[in-house]
Enzyme design. Sequence first.
Site, mmCIF file in Angstrom:
data_model
loop_
_atom_site.group_PDB
_atom_site.id
_atom_site.type_symbol
_atom_site.label_atom_id
_atom_site.label_comp_id
_atom_site.label_asym_id
_atom_site.label_seq_id
_atom_site.Cartn_x
_atom_site.Cartn_y
_atom_site.Cartn_z
ATOM 1 N N HIS A 187 0.877 -1.187 0.000
ATOM 2 C CA HIS A 187 0.000 0.000 0.000
ATOM 3 C C HIS A 187 0.913 1.236 0.000
ATOM 4 C CE1 HIS A 187 -3.464 2.422 0.632
ATOM 5 N NE2 HIS A 187 -3.777 2.125 1.875
ATOM 6 N N HIS B 216 -2.518 -2.673 -9.594
ATOM 7 C CA HIS B 216 -3.486 -2.056 -8.701
ATOM 8 C C HIS B 216 -4.732 -2.910 -8.662
ATOM 9 C CE1 HIS B 216 -6.015 0.974 -6.797
ATOM 10 N NE2 HIS B 216 -4.884 1.525 -6.418
ATOM 11 N N ASP C 272 2.718 5.123 -7.111
ATOM 12 C CA ASP C 272 3.973 5.056 -6.379
ATOM 13 C C ASP C 272 5.190 4.851 -7.267
ATOM 14 O OD1 ASP C 272 2.988 5.482 -3.833
ATOM 15 O OD2 ASP C 272 2.314 3.413 -3.659
#
Length: 431
Positions: free
Chosen positions: A270, A309, A365
């Site tokens: 995460h 994702h 990210d």
Amino acid sequence: MAQTLTVTDNRNGKTYELPIENGAIRSVAFNQMKLDADDPLDHGLVCYDPASMNTASCKSTITYIDGDRGILEYRGYPIEQLAEKSTFLETAYLLIHGDLPTAVQFEKWKHDISDHTMVHENVKNFIGGFHHDAHPMGILLSTVGALSTFYSDANDIFDPEQRRMSVNRLIGKMPTIAALAYRHSKGFPYNQPDADLSYAGNYLNMMFKMLEPRYQPAPEIERALDVLFILHADHEQNCSTNTMRIVGSSHPDPYSATAAAIAALYGPLHGGANEVVLRMLHRIGTLENVPAFIASVKAGKERLMGFGHRIYKNYDPRAAIIKRMADQVLSITVTTPLLDVARELERIGLEDEYFVSRKLYPNVDFYSGFMYQAMGIPVEMFPVLFALARTAGWMAQWQESLLDPEQKIGRPRQIYLGKTRRDYVPMTERA
Ligand code: CMC
């Protein structure tokens, strides 16, 4: 068109008609599907959904995501427009209050938040107790949890004024605590907040001000950081937000629930991913090592961090914005050879059958770490910045959940597959 679903239980031939509401059926409707309707011990069917792959846990009006089309909207506003035109503080107001503020509302909001940027001296003493190399995410989650001991009235979560104070305090203090964690790790004296700077500018001031009488952030860096905060501000029912809601459902104070959400965010799958991406790139090091790394990912030995994702199966719109912005920011800061490694990984990821067939694309990210690094922010602070920005979303989701009359304490069911009842055997008689 009938908004119902007809289900036939082939164990006993019974048929049930279940209402469909907002594209969903209620899982409790399966309770009535019993093998023997007269058996009080038959509790009917349950829905089995590990990792909540297809279970909605709430109704929400905050954030909309269409993962197949790469759409992300806060309160109806596309993320691209907010990233271009809004500021983090305005976006935080939007998430919490439901609409963009008027000029008067925004001035008050800015004032209320900056009013809460300072922390009690004992919070600084508390942080001073951590070892010098403590991970700042550990410091953040412990310190936010500790705030509950400073604001005991915050337990009164059904008092709107107490909730407003907690929301303002958490959004106001998060950058201060984040910066304190960094300064502690360096052994630098702590900096005071500067109410004349923007939210992002003040954070940079508390991080980096040294002997200069007034810290002035570079406008490009300040804006880029603010945009990164906007992109991370909310993301509907992800792991940490779900934690905020489920912990909040037992009605603790919001500081305790936020500490739990920070813990959920910390994991490398995460919010911890941005830190792990940079460490992965360092490990790969040079372009020549990329093929061996990709082979090891495809062999299932490791993951290409920053890719994939649960919801986005086309592209992550936040990653697209960051990538565009990265070119701008990196043009005025130091470049790193790791950027070439990242670009090569991305090129392979977008072409290689392994990634294409699994719909694995760069996520938020993948490039955010480069931006933070270019701003001089150390790698262990990356997840801290994610938490800082996500606090706005957590607050909005926590309040929505508390005020939702359909919500109760969260309590999933299980499928028990353990031993059936057996009698205790004294240790001396055990085989
Ligand atoms: N690298 C290589 N293979 C992957 C990756 C990856 N990053 N992500 C998923 N897969 C493979 C996985 O092995 C599986 O393959 P197979 O079908 O052969 O078993 C398939 O893709 C489906 O994966 P999954 O684990 O069932 O997917 P998920 O929806 O449970 O996981 C995820 C989503 C984000 C946890 C995962 O993609 C991942 O671990 N990514 C790397 C960590 C990361 O970048 N996290 C940041 C997410 S975005 C920021 C945030 O909101 O937190």
